[in-house]
Design a protein around this motif. Structure first.
Motif, mmCIF file in Angstrom:
data_model
loop_
_atom_site.group_PDB
_atom_site.id
_atom_site.type_symbol
_atom_site.label_atom_id
_atom_site.label_comp_id
_atom_site.label_asym_id
_atom_site.label_seq_id
_atom_site.Cartn_x
_atom_site.Cartn_y
_atom_site.Cartn_z
ATOM 1 N N UNK A 554 0.806 -1.225 0.000
ATOM 2 C CA UNK A 554 0.000 0.000 0.000
ATOM 3 C C UNK A 554 0.840 1.277 0.000
ATOM 4 N N UNK A 555 2.129 1.169 -0.305
ATOM 5 C CA UNK A 555 2.968 2.374 -0.325
ATOM 6 C C UNK A 555 2.607 3.250 -1.516
ATOM 7 N N UNK A 570 21.403 24.865 -1.368
ATOM 8 C CA UNK A 570 20.888 25.500 -2.590
ATOM 9 C C UNK A 570 20.940 24.553 -3.778
ATOM 10 N N UNK A 571 21.371 23.321 -3.565
ATOM 11 C CA UNK A 571 21.502 22.366 -4.669
ATOM 12 C C UNK A 571 20.326 21.393 -4.667
ATOM 13 N N UNK A 572 19.419 21.488 -5.626
ATOM 14 C CA UNK A 572 18.269 20.572 -5.652
ATOM 15 C C UNK A 572 18.683 19.169 -6.073
ATOM 16 N N UNK A 573 18.015 18.184 -5.468
ATOM 17 C CA UNK A 573 18.260 16.779 -5.769
ATOM 18 C C UNK A 573 16.916 16.140 -6.081
ATOM 19 N N UNK A 574 16.871 15.358 -7.163
ATOM 20 C CA UNK A 574 15.640 14.692 -7.570
ATOM 21 C C UNK A 574 15.681 13.231 -7.160
ATOM 22 N N UNK A 575 14.555 12.730 -6.680
ATOM 23 C CA UNK A 575 14.458 11.339 -6.297
ATOM 24 C C UNK A 575 13.012 10.917 -6.189
ATOM 25 N N UNK A 576 12.818 9.651 -5.819
ATOM 26 C CA UNK A 576 11.488 9.089 -5.635
ATOM 27 C C UNK A 576 11.378 8.567 -4.217
ATOM 28 N N UNK A 577 10.258 8.890 -3.562
ATOM 29 C CA UNK A 577 10.054 8.526 -2.162
ATOM 30 C C UNK A 577 8.846 7.602 -2.061
ATOM 31 N N UNK A 578 9.009 6.525 -1.291
ATOM 32 C CA UNK A 578 7.886 5.658 -0.935
ATOM 33 C C UNK A 578 7.410 6.040 0.466
ATOM 34 N N UNK A 579 6.094 6.080 0.641
ATOM 35 C CA UNK A 579 5.491 6.400 1.936
ATOM 36 C C UNK A 579 4.426 5.354 2.240
ATOM 37 N N UNK A 580 4.454 4.842 3.472
ATOM 38 C CA UNK A 580 3.481 3.816 3.846
ATOM 39 C C UNK A 580 3.301 3.784 5.351
ATOM 40 N N UNK A 581 2.170 3.271 5.764
ATOM 41 C CA UNK A 581 1.929 2.982 7.177
ATOM 42 C C UNK A 581 1.798 1.485 7.412
ATOM 43 N N UNK A 582 2.122 0.705 6.394
ATOM 44 C CA UNK A 582 2.125 -0.753 6.518
ATOM 45 C C UNK A 582 3.560 -1.231 6.766
ATOM 46 N N UNK A 658 8.018 -1.545 11.155
ATOM 47 C CA UNK A 658 6.567 -1.472 11.319
ATOM 48 C C UNK A 658 6.194 -0.074 11.786
ATOM 49 N N UNK A 659 5.680 0.773 10.883
ATOM 50 C CA UNK A 659 5.334 2.147 11.285
ATOM 51 C C UNK A 659 4.316 2.155 12.420
ATOM 52 N N UNK A 660 4.488 3.081 13.343
ATOM 53 C CA UNK A 660 3.549 3.247 14.445
ATOM 54 C C UNK A 660 2.252 3.825 13.880
ATOM 55 N N UNK A 661 1.129 3.234 14.268
ATOM 56 C CA UNK A 661 -0.155 3.615 13.675
ATOM 57 C C UNK A 661 -0.483 5.089 13.876
ATOM 58 N N UNK A 666 5.649 6.444 7.069
ATOM 59 C CA UNK A 666 7.101 6.258 7.045
ATOM 60 C C UNK A 666 7.572 6.441 5.608
ATOM 61 N N UNK A 667 8.578 7.306 5.410
ATOM 62 C CA UNK A 667 9.050 7.596 4.066
ATOM 63 C C UNK A 667 10.480 7.108 3.877
ATOM 64 N N UNK A 668 10.785 6.693 2.656
ATOM 65 C CA UNK A 668 12.154 6.265 2.343
ATOM 66 C C UNK A 668 12.384 6.305 0.844
#
Length: 679
Positions: A554-555, A570-582, A658-661, A666-668
């Motif tokens: 479910x992320x 001042x230096x921008x960085x591009x990336x992809x983040x997953x976020x989930x509570x599962x 295991x993210x706390x409800x 939780x992002x990574x």
């Protein structure tokens, strides 16, 4: 180099040096329990009771800071000061406003505040909770005034009169499971420095019922006695040397395993120029680890002035002579040599010296294995560079930072708040370790780092056991306009590193002014790394997910273009983040001969208080809590310490988060795993 040396008789030399230094002979240790693991990290009051163990390095510790630093990084308007009260509360709770919170074992080591010129009455109550119990719940102003009594008395606490413009609490307060610090209201400028431990073994929760009167007595005797436990085996090498122009003299040599435990000098004709022009050089096992200007090494970077710190002192004596003393423990495996060098064009007569050496067989194996570090002083001087932090230390290998003596020669400028401000003091310190892109320590200003405030209010001099501004001058005594000498010892809050360490400080907000700086940083160092990169996990990469059996049901997946806070914001960085509570699970490879692992996450910190329970192969390891947030510079690297009890002997482990409800998702974007390879 031609050198005249007069060797004194043992009795006359001892009487002379004890007189010039104003100290008693080294004490003899009482009946103390045998330390079976001398390299085990010092916790709580043992930090001050066993300063002889300071050279030992601990792999299972990291030192962190939360503070009110300006999350935006500040603008480029040179006329205004830092908006370092903008960090605000981490959350609501406790007495009202939470300023620090942690899960797992650790220790609070320093708490500093200021507002209203150093009067913190409006902040109201401070509440400190350890392991679910409230140990302090009292008006902050009363606490720093010493109203609670021992151990919360000077110099373990100080008000704005004792630490000009700031207030602090430096009682070491360990905890086994959790800590939270909160205040009632009107928060402005603050920092909290604390340690995290990978395990609660050997950690007892702080109790205010222990007055620690012996520690208080030791701190109050700063400048007068060696704060380390004494020994009958100590030997004195006493000499009086005359240094020719551009000449030098060795004042002590030793062979065998041992340590230099004290060094005392007497200058019969001290001048400011002499304290800058003489250098102290110390060599251990064939390597020069100290090459520092004499005055700055002893805390008097601008010249002759009284300095009364716990580990070094400079004291003016009747008749015009000056005594200098230091008590850093300096171990060596086989040889040590102490030399004085005169870099001036004038000869220097009659320098008295007493070098105290203690033979001890423990140091040879401790240094050879990397369990202990060599005492190291990093000294350099010159003009600062616009746009770049001044570096106190930039290290590779492993070790720990234990303090700095800092000399500034600057010019006041007109600002929106002052006709003549020492604007260089707007510069904040930033500390980076082990390749992390985020500073694990980000301060609020130079005088705040030295735990004063408001440009050291009214220019007041102070010299306390672990912090001080003992000298400040304006257009006199060799100062063109505005000069200060300051120091801070970091004993309980020493900052350890495993592979790299970078401690920089701004000179003015965003490094926009250019004073002349000189600094001598104090460390314990070893040249080799004690971590080895073992694996990387990328939640957004299908191949990485497959190889690591990564799951995060479910992320959501979101692109992020932002910056890291700190000196590259001042230096921008591009990336992809997953976020989930599962729950999140993944496998990683590690070295079987590890001593624990470092699990570093790259995340989106736009929302704070992300929290997850950590398990290794199904065995609970603790809770990973990150209360910090920043909506301006959203990228964050933070690290979780996994003890060797869960990883030793294994080539691969399964990590479950295991993210706390009740917490935010939780992002990574990445997990980087390093195995601890050192002791």
């Amino acid at each position: 180099m031609s050198v005249a040396v007069r060797t004194l008789s043992a009795m006359s030399a001892s009487l002379l040096l004890l007189g010039i230094a104003g100290v008693a002979p080294l004490g003899v240790a009482g009946a103390e329990p045998v330390i079976t693991r001398p390299d085990k990290q010092a916790v709580g009051w043992d930090t001050y009771r066993r300063l002889d163990r300071l050279p030992y390095l601990s792999a299972g510790t990291q030192t962190l800071q939360v503070s009110s630093f300006d999350r935006s990084g500040g603008d480029f308007d040179i006329s205004t000061g830092n908006k370092n009260g903008s960090g605000g509360c981490l959350a609501s709770g406790g007495a009202g406003c939470v300023i620090a919170e942690d899960r797992g074992a650790g220790e609070i080591d320093s708490i500093w505040f200021t507002r209203d010129g150093g009067n913190v009455t409006r902040i109201g109550t401070i509440r400190i909770e350890l392991d679910g119990q409230t140990v302090i719940d009292t008006p902050l102003q009363s606490l720093v005034d010493g109203g609670l009594g021992a151990p919360f008395v000077w110099p373990l606490v100080a008000n704005a009169a004792q630490s000009p413009g700031g207030v602090y609490v430096k009682v070491p307060m360990p905890y086994r499971r959790s800590m939270r610090i909160s205040v009632a209201s009107n928060l402005q400028y603050y920092h909290v420095d604390y340690r995290q431990f990978s395990t609660a073994d050997g950690v007892a929760t702080f109790s205010p019922s222990d007055p620690a009167r012996d520690v208080i007595a030791t701190l109050r005797a700063a400048d007068a006695v060696d704060p380390k436990p004494g020994t009958l085996a100590a030997t004195h090498t006493n000499r009086v040397v005359e240094l020719p122009a551009y000449g030098g003299a060795t004042i002590a040599e030793s062979t065998g395993s041992g340590s230099i435990s004290a060094l005392r000098l007497r200058l019969s004709e001290p001048t400011d120029q002499l304290l800058t022009g003489l250098r102290l050089q110390v060599e251990f096992d064939g390597q020069t680890m100290v090459d520092s200007p004499l005055g700055e090494f002893f805390g008097a970077g601008l010249g002759a002035t009284d300095v009364r710190s716990l580990m070094f002192a400079t004291i003016a004596e009747p008749g015009g002579s000056l005594s200098l003393s230091e008590w850093w423990p300096m171990p060596f495996a086989s040889t040590a040599r102490v030399t004085l060098v005169n870099t001036t064009a004038n000869p220097v007569p009659g320098i008295g010296s007493d070098v105290v050496t203690t033979p001890d067989p423990q140091w040879a194996p401790a240094l050879a294995s990397g369990r202990a570090g060599y005492f190291t002083a990093r000294s350099h001087a010159g003009p600062t560079t616009i746009g770049q932090d001044w570096l106190f230390a930039d290290e590779h290998g492993h070790g720990k930072f234990v303090g700095v003596s800092h000399t500034i020669r600057g010019t006041r400028i007109k600002t929106s708040f002052s006709e003549g401000a020492p604007y260089f003091l707007e510069g904040a310190e930033r500390v980076y370790t082990d390749g992390a892109a985020s500073p694990q320590w980000y301060g609020t200003g130079t005088e705040d780092f030295y735990e004063g405030g408001w440009y050291f209010k009214d220019g007041t001099h102070f010299s306390a056991p672990v912090t001080g501004q003992p000298d400040q001058r304006t257009a006199t005594g060799g100062c063109a306009d505005y000069c200060i000498a300051a120091y801070r010892l970091m004993l309980a809050d020493a900052i350890g590193y495993h592979s790299a360490f970078r401690f920089g400080i701004e000179h003015g907000k965003r490094n926009m002014v250019q004073p002349d700086y000189s600094s001598t940083a104090f460390l314990y160092t070893q040249p080799n790394d004690t971590v080895a990169p073992t694996d990387d996990v990328n939640p957004a990469d299908p191949v990485s997910r497959l190889l690591h059996r990564y799951t995060d049901a479910d992320a959501t997946e979101q692109p992020l273009i932002s910056e890291y806070e700190g000196n590259d914001d001042t230096r921008p960085i591009a990336g992809v983040v997953h976020a989930t509570q599962a729950p999140i699970t993944f496998d990683v490879q590690i070295q079987p001969d590890n001593h624990g692992i470092l699990l570093r996450r790259t995340s989106d910190q736009s929302i704070g208080y992300q929290s997850a329970d950590v398990a290794i192969d199904g065995v609970p390891a603790g809770n990973w809590l990150q209360p910090r947030s920043n909506t301006f510079h959203r990228w964050l690297d933070d690290t979780y310490l996994v003890p060797d009890s869960l990883t030793a002997g294994k080539a691969r482990v399964t990590v479950t988060l295991t993210p706390i409800r009740s917490a935010p998702p939780w992002t990574a974007s990445r997990y980087h795993v390093e195995a601890l390879t050192g002791p």
